[in-house]
Design a protein around this motif. Structure first.
Motif, PDB file in Angstrom:
ATOM      1  N   UNK A 562       0.893  -1.230  -0.135  1.00  0.00           N
ATOM      2  CA  UNK A 562      -0.082   0.179  -0.026  1.00  0.00           C
ATOM      3  C   UNK A 562       0.838   1.154  -0.034  1.00  0.00           C
ATOM      4  N   UNK A 563       1.958   1.170   0.740  1.00  0.00           N
ATOM      5  CA  UNK A 563       2.998   2.355   0.659  1.00  0.00           C
ATOM      6  C   UNK A 563       3.325   2.624  -0.778  1.00  0.00           C
ATOM      7  N   UNK A 564       3.733   1.606  -1.363  1.00  0.00           N
ATOM      8  CA  UNK A 564       4.045   1.737  -2.942  1.00  0.00           C
ATOM      9  C   UNK A 564       3.046   2.246  -3.748  1.00  0.00           C
ATOM     10  N   UNK A 565       1.747   1.858  -3.425  1.00  0.00           N
ATOM     11  CA  UNK A 565       0.682   2.224  -4.311  1.00  0.00           C
ATOM     12  C   UNK A 565       0.351   3.794  -4.004  1.00  0.00           C
ATOM     13  N   UNK A 566       0.198   4.060  -2.661  1.00  0.00           N
ATOM     14  CA  UNK A 566      -0.117   5.289  -2.200  1.00  0.00           C
ATOM     15  C   UNK A 566       1.000   6.405  -2.594  1.00  0.00           C
TER      16      UNK A 566
END
Length: 763
Positions: A562-566
């Motif tokens: 999620x960190x990479x997606x956000x």
């Protein structure tokens, strides 16, 4: 205030502390009915007849649903081998029960009491079938076959129908026979680990209803909204778009909500009756009715040379899948690697398999095969160190993974390997030192001539019991993200509002927060990338309509993915913002580098995206009269890449240690002939405040992971993994006995002491 690296309060803290947070069991709708699921109550039988007429005629009953009422009577996370309802009128697979908690009927009534009363009126005529509960026995010729029929979705080619072996793996590198021929010492051991109950605070509960647009909404606790939606839609024979899954507050998961429990039953009940339908399981239903940690049996043989090079490792691995597949194939995949530890070993042979039995299904639990596999690996390394007369830290550091190391699967360990760093830091904090030649030894022991035999260090405590004290160390790795070729992605969007400056940022990402603080981390990472105050970030995380799939809150992946997606969505939104778009919106689907499955004969693979690393030192006291083990101090050193929220990281370390000490010392899920014995928390004991270590020292290292968002690694599972072997080594250090079976209950430790005394008396 900087966003990342600050211990900001959790976004849900006030609601949870004040009791305002709504969990699935807290929610009600006007006109709701109540659901009761009828469990089979027998571990293995063919259904000859079912009579629900008395239940249908009972007061308040709206419907009694059976197998014939399920449009597509199958489900499963990895493969669809489990019927939604066992019974007649659907598929051959559904005509038998394989587990005492198989669902055989759904009763929908006006009140909970009416539903429960009517459920007792459901009559099932069973033809008993032989029960097999030992996976070793289940593999023998003539054992009763639990799944003699084909089922949809088996993802590994043709499954033999005359075997209970669900899946097997093999890793072979080098020549183990030649490796053992080089070895100066060889140690062998058989290690057994046991089932564990998740014991999350909130038992299974949920509510389903038909929305005004005609879609069915299911409110529940889970770990992957879109996967829940997929399985519900499949069973009902509906397009996925007809189902909405919503997660309110979730009272813990630890892997226990990866597989479905009440979700399909709720959707089917509301679809058939047209009424909102609610269910809340009792604690007894929860313990009987959801999966457990996999029991494993490892037969290990390792060899090393006199100078401390591990030259060969051969391990035979069997896990108990229980009645249905759940995540057994994936857990086995992780354990097949973990049972070799984070060590460079030129000659390896691992043969592993997972086996159907009539026990409670085994599934995901924090560590996902890592705790079981590393227990065997780390015990073997400690025994090798004893046989060589070498310090266990020194032996580990001579063999441990470093950047560029070749894995047993012939691939290179992903960049950013910090296994040596966490081990050295744990050793220093645990009382090890380097001598002038750079060799490691314990500061409280002589550096030469100590050998494997040491007298007890005993004293009198306040209760006048004799106490022996010991210290042990262990190290581990944990994969981050889905492994072995499983598709992996995470979606997010970011929308920016304001005039000259960003005044509000809305982040859409439906990754589940199961208590680990994921949503707080979403906020912090978005604020960091956008360069704004975290207070300006709003989250939209409620249901499966908000955004495409985020994947599961499991595999230590949510912060990483999620960190990479956000981050990707925020950068795209910033680009639009700088182009004067108001509001500006960016969407992004993060797809990490692909992994590959084990090759059938050699196990050659690039199995995992990346790893986290942890090392622990345990200090124990063993009561020599009762066998009771007390962990007085536990140091846990964890490389998290970058601590997004340091306080949350510390909380995850402390929570994992407490949970792992429960598994190691006291928790024992007991089944007899396929029936649960420990079906209450009065008989299945979990740690209380007096059972955790007097001192827990969470230590955070930050060696950035090149693939991680802002350098972060997933970390919530890895502090669980090395606890058991560290305690096992400490017990041996205290009493001179290796105990190769978990849990280390007082009875088991006392029996080992008695056996040691008898052996000493004979000699």
């Amino acid at each position: 205030m900087r966003a990342v690296g600050s211990s900001l309060p959790r976004v849900d803290a006030v609601e949870k502390v004040t009791g305002l947070a709504a969990y699935p069991g807290d929610l009600d709708l006007p006109g709701q009915a109540w659901l009761k699921i009828v469990f089979a109550g027998v571990p293995h039988a063919r259904i000859r007849r079912m009579d629900v007429s008395a239940a249908r005629a009972a007061p308040g009953v709206l419907a009694v649903l059976t197998a014939a009422d399920v449009p597509v009577n199958e489900y499963g996370l990895i493969m669809a081998d489990q019927p939604v309802l066992c019974g007649l009128g659907s598929t051959p697979q559904a005509e038998r029960v394989r587990w005492e908690a198989d669902h055989v009927a759904l009763v929908v009534a006006e009140t909970p009491a009416q539903a429960a009363a009517a459920a007792r009126l459901v009559q099932v005529d069973y033809e008993p079938l032989p029960v097999v509960t030992d996976p070793l026995e289940a593999m023998k010729p003539g054992a009763p076959i639990l799944h003699p029929h084909e089922f949809n979705g088996y993802p590994y080619g043709q499954r033999p129908l005359d075997s209970n072996v669900l899946l097997s793996y093999r890793i072979q590198r080098g020549d183990v026979d030649a490796g053992f021929a080089q070895a100066d010492v060889i140690v062998e051991g058989t290690y057994r680990t046991h089932a564990q109950e998740h014991a999350y605070l909130q038992p299974e509960a949920g509510l389903a209803f038909t929305r005004p647009d005609g879609r069915i909404e299911v409110i529940c606790a889970g770990q992957w909204m879109h996967e829940d939606r997929r399985q519900i839609a499949h069973a009902l024979g509906l397009p996925e778009e007809q189902i909405v899954v919503r997660y309110p507050a979730i009272g813990g998961a630890f892997g226990g909500r990866e597989d479905l429990s009440v979700q399909i039953a709720l959707a089917l009940a509301t679809w058939k009756t047209g009424r909102p339908v609610k269910i809340v399981w009792s604690r007894e239903e929860s313990i009987i009715g959801h999966h457990k940690r996999h029991p494993f049996i490892f037969r290990a043989k390792w060899g090393a040379t006199r100078d401390g090079r591990i030259v060969a490792a051969q391990v035979d691995v069997t896990s108990d899948a229980g009645a249905y597949a759940y995540t057994s194939t994936k857990v086995l995949g992780n354990a097949t690697m973990a049972c070799l530890g984070p060590y460079q070993i030129p000659n390896v042979l691992v043969e592993s398999r997972t086996v159907y039995t009539n026990n409670c299904p085994s599934g995901a639990f924090r560590g996902f095969g890592g705790p079981q596999g590393h227990f065997a690996a780390e015990m073997q390394v400690n025994k090798l160190a004893e046989a060589l007369g070498m310090d266990p830290v020194e032996l580990r550091l001579r063999n441990i993974w470093r950047d560029g190391a070749i894995l047993p699967t012939r691939s290179v360990v992903p960049a950013g390997c910090s296994a040596a760093q966490v081990l050295e830091e744990a050793a220093r904090r645990g009382g090890w030192r380097q001598d002038q030649d750079g060799h490691w030894h314990r500061a409280d022991q002589p550096t030469a001539g100590s050998g494997p035999e040491r007298p007890f260090a005993t004293s009198l405590d306040a209760s006048r019991s004799r106490v022996a004290r010991g210290k042990g160390i262990a190290v581990c790795f944990k994969n981050v993200g889905f492994s072995l070729g499983a598709p992996e992605s995470c979606a997010a969007w970011v929308e920016l509002h304001g005039g000259a400056h960003i005044e509000r940022a809305i982040v859409g990402c439906v990754g589940a927060d199961v208590g680990q603080g994921a949503h707080t981390v979403f906020m912090q990472m978005a604020a960091e990338v956008l360069g704004i105050d975290p207070a300006l970030v709003e989250l939209q995380v409620a249901d499966s309509d908000v955004a495409p799939s985020s994947g599961s809150a499991s595999a230590s992946r949510m912060t990483f993915m999620a960190g990479n997606a956000i981050r990707g969505a925020a950068l795209r939104a910033l680009e639009e913002w700088q182009g004067e778009e108001r509001p500006a919106r960016g969407e992004y689907i993060f797809r990490p580098r692909p992994t590959t499955p084990y090759a059938p004969e050699t196990g050659e693979a690039d199995p995992n995206i990346t790893y986290g690393y942890c090392a622990q030192v345990a200090e124990v006291e063993v009561d020599l009269e009762t066998g009771h083990v007390t962990v007085t101090r536990l140091v846990s050193v964890n490389d998290v890449g970058r601590a997004i929220n340091p306080q949350q990281v510390e909380g995850q370390i402390e929570g994992a240690v407490a949970q792992s000490i429960g598994w190691t010392l006291m928790e024992e899920f007991i089944q007899e002939k396929g029936r649960t014995v420990t079906r209450h928390l009065s008989t299945y004991l979990i740690p209380g405040v007096l059972d955790v270590p007097t001192i827990v020292e969470p230590v955070i290292l930050e060696v950035p992971d090149p693939q991680g968002p802002l350098g972060a690694r997933g970390m919530a599972e890895m502090p669980f993994i090395p606890t058991a072997p560290a305690i096992g080594a400490a017990i041996h250090d205290a009493i001179g006995v290796w105990i190769d079976r978990l849990p280390y209950t007082p009875e088991r430790v006392w029996a080992a002491l008695q056996a040691q005394s008898s052996s000493s008396a004979r000699t």
